[in-house]
Scaffold this motif. Structure first.
Motif, PDB file in Angstrom:
ATOM      1  N   LEU A 171      20.666  33.062  81.318  1.00 56.14           N
ATOM      2  CA  LEU A 171      20.871  34.492  81.531  1.00 56.14           C
ATOM      3  C   LEU A 171      21.211  35.165  80.199  1.00 56.14           C
ATOM      4  O   LEU A 171      21.822  34.540  79.308  1.00 56.14           O
ATOM      5  CB  LEU A 171      22.004  34.724  82.528  1.00 56.14           C
ATOM      6  N   PRO A 172      20.869  36.435  80.018  1.00 56.31           N
ATOM      7  CA  PRO A 172      21.106  37.131  78.741  1.00 56.31           C
ATOM      8  C   PRO A 172      22.570  37.118  78.309  1.00 56.31           C
ATOM      9  O   PRO A 172      22.861  37.098  77.108  1.00 56.31           O
ATOM     10  CB  PRO A 172      20.627  38.551  79.032  1.00 56.31           C
ATOM     11  N   ILE A 173      23.517  37.146  79.261  1.00 57.50           N
ATOM     12  CA  ILE A 173      24.926  37.215  78.885  1.00 57.50           C
ATOM     13  C   ILE A 173      25.362  35.994  78.088  1.00 57.50           C
ATOM     14  O   ILE A 173      26.303  36.048  77.284  1.00 57.50           O
ATOM     15  CB  ILE A 173      25.811  37.367  80.154  1.00 57.50           C
ATOM     16  N   GLU A 174      24.654  34.862  78.282  1.00 54.78           N
ATOM     17  CA  GLU A 174      25.072  33.628  77.623  1.00 54.78           C
ATOM     18  C   GLU A 174      24.969  33.748  76.112  1.00 54.78           C
ATOM     19  O   GLU A 174      25.716  33.086  75.382  1.00 54.78           O
ATOM     20  CB  GLU A 174      24.252  32.465  78.163  1.00 54.78           C
ATOM     21  N   ALA A 175      24.085  34.585  75.622  1.00 50.55           N
ATOM     22  CA  ALA A 175      23.980  34.790  74.179  1.00 50.55           C
ATOM     23  C   ALA A 175      25.195  35.528  73.629  1.00 50.55           C
ATOM     24  O   ALA A 175      25.539  35.387  72.440  1.00 50.55           O
ATOM     25  CB  ALA A 175      22.706  35.558  73.850  1.00 50.55           C
ATOM     26  N   ALA A 176      25.844  36.322  74.469  1.00 50.48           N
ATOM     27  CA  ALA A 176      27.003  37.100  74.013  1.00 50.48           C
ATOM     28  C   ALA A 176      28.325  36.397  74.269  1.00 50.48           C
ATOM     29  O   ALA A 176      29.370  36.830  73.770  1.00 50.48           O
ATOM     30  CB  ALA A 176      27.000  38.464  74.715  1.00 50.48           C
ATOM     31  N   LEU A 177      28.289  35.297  75.037  1.00 55.35           N
ATOM     32  CA  LEU A 177      29.555  34.627  75.396  1.00 55.35           C
ATOM     33  C   LEU A 177      30.322  34.091  74.184  1.00 55.35           C
ATOM     34  O   LEU A 177      31.551  34.236  74.128  1.00 55.35           O
ATOM     35  CB  LEU A 177      29.277  33.503  76.392  1.00 55.35           C
ATOM     36  N   PRO A 178      29.649  33.466  73.185  1.00 52.88           N
ATOM     37  CA  PRO A 178      30.429  32.977  72.032  1.00 52.88           C
ATOM     38  C   PRO A 178      31.224  34.088  71.347  1.00 52.88           C
ATOM     39  O   PRO A 178      32.379  33.880  70.966  1.00 52.88           O
ATOM     40  CB  PRO A 178      29.356  32.406  71.098  1.00 52.88           C
ATOM     41  N   GLU A 179      30.611  35.279  71.199  1.00 50.41           N
ATOM     42  CA  GLU A 179      31.335  36.389  70.570  1.00 50.41           C
ATOM     43  C   GLU A 179      32.516  36.816  71.421  1.00 50.41           C
ATOM     44  O   GLU A 179      33.602  37.111  70.903  1.00 50.41           O
ATOM     45  CB  GLU A 179      30.379  37.558  70.346  1.00 50.41           C
ATOM     46  N   LEU A 180      32.338  36.846  72.732  1.00 48.68           N
ATOM     47  CA  LEU A 180      33.432  37.218  73.632  1.00 48.68           C
ATOM     48  C   LEU A 180      34.561  36.201  73.556  1.00 48.68           C
ATOM     49  O   LEU A 180      35.746  36.560  73.470  1.00 48.68           O
ATOM     50  CB  LEU A 180      32.915  37.334  75.068  1.00 48.68           C
ATOM     51  N   LEU A 181      34.201  34.912  73.571  1.00 52.14           N
ATOM     52  CA  LEU A 181      35.227  33.863  73.513  1.00 52.14           C
ATOM     53  C   LEU A 181      35.991  33.927  72.197  1.00 52.14           C
ATOM     54  O   LEU A 181      37.222  33.782  72.161  1.00 52.14           O
ATOM     55  CB  LEU A 181      34.580  32.492  73.698  1.00 52.14           C
ATOM     56  N   ASP A 182      35.279  34.134  71.091  1.00 59.75           N
ATOM     57  CA  ASP A 182      35.947  34.253  69.787  1.00 59.75           C
ATOM     58  C   ASP A 182      36.902  35.437  69.770  1.00 59.75           C
ATOM     59  O   ASP A 182      38.024  35.344  69.241  1.00 59.75           O
ATOM     60  CB  ASP A 182      34.899  34.428  68.676  1.00 59.75           C
ATOM     61  N   ALA A 183      36.473  36.562  70.342  1.00 58.38           N
ATOM     62  CA  ALA A 183      37.326  37.758  70.360  1.00 58.38           C
ATOM     63  C   ALA A 183      38.613  37.507  71.131  1.00 58.38           C
ATOM     64  O   ALA A 183      39.703  37.896  70.695  1.00 58.38           O
ATOM     65  CB  ALA A 183      36.563  38.928  70.968  1.00 58.38           C
ATOM     66  N   LEU A 184      38.500  36.838  72.258  1.00 57.90           N
ATOM     67  CA  LEU A 184      39.684  36.619  73.103  1.00 57.90           C
ATOM     68  C   LEU A 184      40.598  35.521  72.546  1.00 57.90           C
ATOM     69  O   LEU A 184      41.754  35.418  72.960  1.00 57.90           O
ATOM     70  CB  LEU A 184      39.254  36.265  74.525  1.00 57.90           C
ATOM     71  N   ARG A 185      40.110  34.715  71.633  1.00 57.90           N
ATOM     72  CA  ARG A 185      40.976  33.709  71.018  1.00 57.90           C
ATOM     73  C   ARG A 185      41.925  34.333  70.002  1.00 57.90           C
ATOM     74  O   ARG A 185      43.001  33.805  69.733  1.00 57.90           O
ATOM     75  CB  ARG A 185      40.122  32.634  70.336  1.00 57.90           C
ATOM     76  N   SER A 186      41.534  35.485  69.473  1.00 60.59           N
ATOM     77  CA  SER A 186      42.375  36.141  68.464  1.00 60.59           C
ATOM     78  C   SER A 186      42.981  37.467  68.945  1.00 60.59           C
ATOM     79  O   SER A 186      43.926  37.972  68.345  1.00 60.59           O
ATOM     80  CB  SER A 186      41.558  36.405  67.191  1.00 60.59           C
ATOM     81  N   ARG A 187      42.451  38.012  70.022  1.00 58.26           N
ATOM     82  CA  ARG A 187      42.921  39.308  70.523  1.00 58.26           C
ATOM     83  C   ARG A 187      43.152  39.202  72.030  1.00 58.26           C
ATOM     84  O   ARG A 187      42.454  38.464  72.723  1.00 58.26           O
ATOM     85  CB  ARG A 187      41.880  40.410  70.237  1.00 58.26           C
ATOM     86  N   PRO A 188      44.078  39.970  72.570  1.00 59.46           N
ATOM     87  CA  PRO A 188      44.333  39.863  74.009  1.00 59.46           C
ATOM     88  C   PRO A 188      43.322  40.625  74.873  1.00 59.46           C
ATOM     89  O   PRO A 188      43.200  40.324  76.057  1.00 59.46           O
ATOM     90  CB  PRO A 188      45.723  40.471  74.159  1.00 59.46           C
ATOM     91  N   ASN A 189      42.623  41.600  74.279  1.00 56.93           N
ATOM     92  CA  ASN A 189      41.764  42.461  75.092  1.00 56.93           C
ATOM     93  C   ASN A 189      40.356  42.530  74.517  1.00 56.93           C
ATOM     94  O   ASN A 189      40.150  42.349  73.305  1.00 56.93           O
ATOM     95  CB  ASN A 189      42.329  43.882  75.166  1.00 56.93           C
TER      96      ASN A 189
END
Length: 830
Positions: free
Chosen positions: A4-22
């Motif tokens: 699914l297209p969202i899977e390409a964006a998941l790494p960026e989302l996971l990285d963001a949430l590892r350093s930021r709460p929101n």
């Protein structure tokens, strides 16, 4: 399985949430955010084994998402992935992802503001901007700020003002994902004025089926009424091709029928799904390649002025139109038929107004009170609750004893909030415990929380709905079961037993139903004021549609109103026996003494009354009203109606005119203009009003004496000297001065009486010459002048010729200054 297209964006989302709460995730329809993001977060270290809760605005979408995710894990809902929706919960000790609807999230936060069991909150389809979604985000942000700085919050949507949400979440990173969208052709069909909305929809569906030989059709309509009319039209005239089936999709359908509507068709079959906005996002209707968009949506609009809501059908926003169009491109190339023009599309609003700006805020105000917030500005909102609507909501909560005068929740209010229903109905449910009528109250609350189960029934009597619910006659079986299930759920939350058997005595049950609803809607208790017309306690007018049995009731309570037009239409109501006001409903009534000016009869009416809001229940004359209050109201009546109420005769008017003249020429004199006297009525007139109460009584007043009291002895003497009432002319006659125009006082006298008077007489200390009206023997003016000397010298001789010809027997001397004045035809010695 296809990625699914969202899977390409998941790494960026996971990285963001590892350093930021929101974080903010913008993902187009079909990207897979709803089902992929929660699973992707499960093994993140910061989650520390805690659960994820995802807010899904719609029940069907919540169940569907849970089923899909569970299936990918080889499980059933209630395992790793579960859901909590109204009247249905599937979670277990193994559940790590809970998909909940909006009210459920609010309950979780209220029960545990720190959300200790959860490591992340996901807000899916946040663009829909439902009231509880905004509330849930505001509460979650405060919880994160004060109690759980490690709590992750992700706001997800397909169409959203990402910058505003990012700022609200503390400049959270925005991650974007493209959806799996195929090209979609857009066809603007415009409007055919000779056809109804449903006819145009049905015609466009037939056109789409004939022009495109593959794919299912998803049709967007504003409500159930339009869905059923369109379904009937599609079935007429042979209907659609035999391989095309029609399905309905809306929130009031049983879950099984909703699931059938979104399930794929059998081999060789095609489907037309007639849907409300429920299919706009989150849900995927399998096989759809054609969208027919009616371009309308139905939204609730709340009026703080009336305290009532109405459903209003409005054009969709551009964002909603794009969401709907996107549903045609999920599986292959598609087409979207829009029932408006391209020019009209340009004028659509970019986004729909958030519900918080236009909805009834009673539930939100109660939740904030329980949360411990008095002022909404203490929280962070995308859009703050409007002040007028919020103030009205707090007033209602006080009337329902849910909050105290300081806005803090009472124990009663805390229990109300726990029931998860509108505060009006929650109050009714709790009151029913004391009345021993919990079962009846739960049935009423369930009926009012759902669509009218007797849609199309002309009578507004809610008793008919209760009877149909129990007998099953004339009511949709699925709707009846849904209402009964909700009633059973609330019944399990109440403690009061059934002390009375109501169903055995319909009359008693009818009275009790009215009493219960009166506790929920005290401001909508109504008093008959005409055939089918009623006055509500809130002061608004309301009317029943045509003659019906309940319209004979002297009192009723309106449980559902359509606040459209000058008078609200009563949709659901119960009869209310008048005897209830003396005891069971006495807490809502006010005993008062009223002393008021009644302009219809021009009198002060002193009445004692029992009132419920704007409704007068009992009224009788007061035997001995307070004379001070009566006099004050009489003053108000004079001020409101005008000086015409006072008996100013000619002499009194002349006295006022003389005083006004002196005031104009001497600043030491009091201002007795009408405006000034009106302003000071309490001081100069009120002492003379005791014992009077009507315009007729006022005629007893001696206005010359009353006005004269405004002057002391010195001023009275000065008035008589400077501005006399009469003046003696050379003939000896004492002639009155007309002061009706204070700037131009007039002395009207026969010309013959002024012979020998050389100069114009002056008053006010010589400052103001009189205007002389020189009269003929028949009392008609022959000359008006303020310069008598000039008249004698220049004009008299011309006037003399005329008068001598008309009045030959009268005395017309050649020298008027030397002649003897007379009030007769001729002087005595002539």
């Amino acid at each position: 399985m296809q990625q699914l297209p969202i899977e390409a964006a998941l790494p960026e989302l996971l990285d963001a949430l590892r350093s930021r709460p929101n974080a903010v995730l913008i993902a187009e329809p079909g990207a897979g955010k709803t089902t992929k993001v929660p699973l992707a977060l499960l093994e993140e270290p910061w989650l520390q084994g805690k659960k994820i809760v995802m807010l899904e605005p719609r029940r069907l979408a919540a169940r569907s998402a849970a089923a899909y995710m569970s299936a990918t894990l080889g499980e059933q809902p209630g395992g790793t992935v579960g859901y909590r929706v109204r009247m249905d919960t599937k979670v277990s000790d193994k559940t790590r992802i809970e998909i909940v609807t909006e009210g459920v999230l609010t309950r979780l936060l209220q029960a545990d503001p720190a959300l200790e069991e959860y490591g992340a909150i996901l807000f899916d389809e946040f663009h829909e901007r439902h009231l509880h979604g905004d509330l849930g985000l505001a509460l979650a942000l405060q919880s994160q700020q004060l109690l759980r700085d490690e709590l992750r919050i992700v706001v997800m949507s397909a169409t959203l003002d990402a910058a505003a949400v990012s700022a609200l979440l503390g400049d959270a990173p925005v991650i974007a994902s493209k959806g799996r969208v195929f090209p979609v052709e857009t066809v603007y069909t415009g409007k055919k004025m000779q056809e109804s909305f449903e006819q145009r929809i049905a015609g466009t569906v037939r056109r789409a089926i004939s022009e495109h030989l593959e794919g299912d059709v998803l049709v967007f309509l504003p409500g159930v009424r339009e869905i059923r009319r369109t379904a009937a039209l599609l079935a007429e005239g042979g209907g659609l091709p035999s391989l095309v089936q029609v399905a309905e999709l809306h929130g009031s359908l049983p879950l099984s029928l909703q699931q059938q509507a979104i399930a794929p068709c059998g081999p060789g079959m095609r489907k037309v799904v007639l849907s409300t906005a429920i299919a706009e996002s989150s849900l995927t209707v399998e096989g759809v390649r054609i969208v027919v968009d009616g371009g309308l949506m139905r939204v609730p609009r709340f009026s703080p002025r009336t305290g009532m809501s109405r459903l209003e059908t409005i054009p969709v926003s551009k964002a909603s139109a794009d969401q709907r169009r996107g549903r045609a491109g999920r599986v292959a190339e598609g087409v979207c038929y829009r029932l408006w023009t391209e020019q009209e599309h340009a004028y659509l609003k970019p986004y729909a107004a958030p519900e918080i700006e236009e909805a009834d805020l009673a539930s939100l105000a109660l939740e904030l009170a329980v949360w411990g917030v008095g002022d909404p500005s203490e929280l962070r909102w995308l859009n703050e609750p409007p002040q007028a609507a919020y103030r009205g909501a707090r007033e209602l909560l006080q009337a329902l004893t849910a909050i105290d005068a300081e806005g803090k929740p009472t124990p009663h209010g805390m229990r109300m909030a726990g029931l998860g229903v509108h505060p009006r109905l929650a109050h009714m449910l709790l009151v029913s415990e004391e009345l021993g009528a919990a079962g009846l109250a739960c049935e009423l609350a369930a009926l009012l929380s759902d669509r009218d189960p007797l849609a199309g029934e002309r009578s507004a009597d809610i008793q008919l709905r209760l009877q149909a619910l129990r007998s099953g006659a004339g009511i949709d079986r699925a709707a009846a079961e849904r209402v009964k299930q909700q009633a059973r759920q609330w019944r399990g939350m109440l403690t009061g037993g059934e002390k009375r058997k109501h169903e055995a005595d319909p009359a008693k049950e009818q009275a009790l139903a009215g009493l219960l609803l009166a506790h929920a809607y005290p401001d909508r208790i109504a008093q008959k004021r005409g055939e089918g017309k009623y006055l509500l306690a809130n002061g608004r007018g309301a009317a029943l549609a045509g003659a019906q049995p309940i319209s004979r009731a002297p009192y009723l309570v309106a449980a559902e109103l359509d606040d459209a037009g000058a008078e609200s239409a009563i949709r659901l109501a119960a009869e209310l026996p008048a005897g209830l006001f003396d005891h069971e409903l006495s807490s809502y009534t006010i005993k008062e003494e009223s002393i008021e000016w009644d302009k219809s009869v021009l009198a002060v009416r002193a009445r004692s009354r029992v009132r419920l809001g704007a409704i007068i229940l009992k009224e009788k004359p007061m035997p001995n009203p307070d004379p001070e209050k009566v006099a004050l109201e009489l003053v108000r009546g004079i001020r409101e109606t005008g000086f015409d109420l006072l008996p100013f005769n000619r002499s009194a008017k002349q006295l006022l005119a003389r005083m006004r003249l002196m005031a104009k020429h001497d600043g030491s004199w009091p201002d007795v203009s009408e405006d000034a006297l009106t302003d000071r009525l309490e001081h100069w007139l009120m002492p003379h009003l005791y014992g009077l109460k009507s315009a007729a009584d006022l005629q007893k007043l001696n206005m010359i004496e009353i006005i004269g009291e405004l002057l002391d002895w010195t001023k009275r003497r000065e008035l008589d000297e400077q501005v006399p009432t009469h003046i003696t002319v050379p003939s000896g006659s004492r002639i009155p001065i007309d002061y009706s125009d204070p700037d131009n006082p007039v002395l009207a006298a026969r010309l013959q009486e002024l012979f020998g008077w050389k100069e114009t007489p002056r008053i006010a200390g010589g400052k103001l010459p009189l205007t002389l009206h020189l009269l003929s023997p028949s009392q008609r003016p022959v000359q008006v002048t303020r310069d008598l000397a000039n008249f004698w010298n220049e004009t008299y001789f011309e006037v003399k010729k005329d008068l001598k010809g008309r009045y030959p027997k009268h005395y017309w001397p050649d020298d008027p200054l030397a002649a003897q004045p007379t009030n007769r035809v001729r002087p005595r010695n002539s």
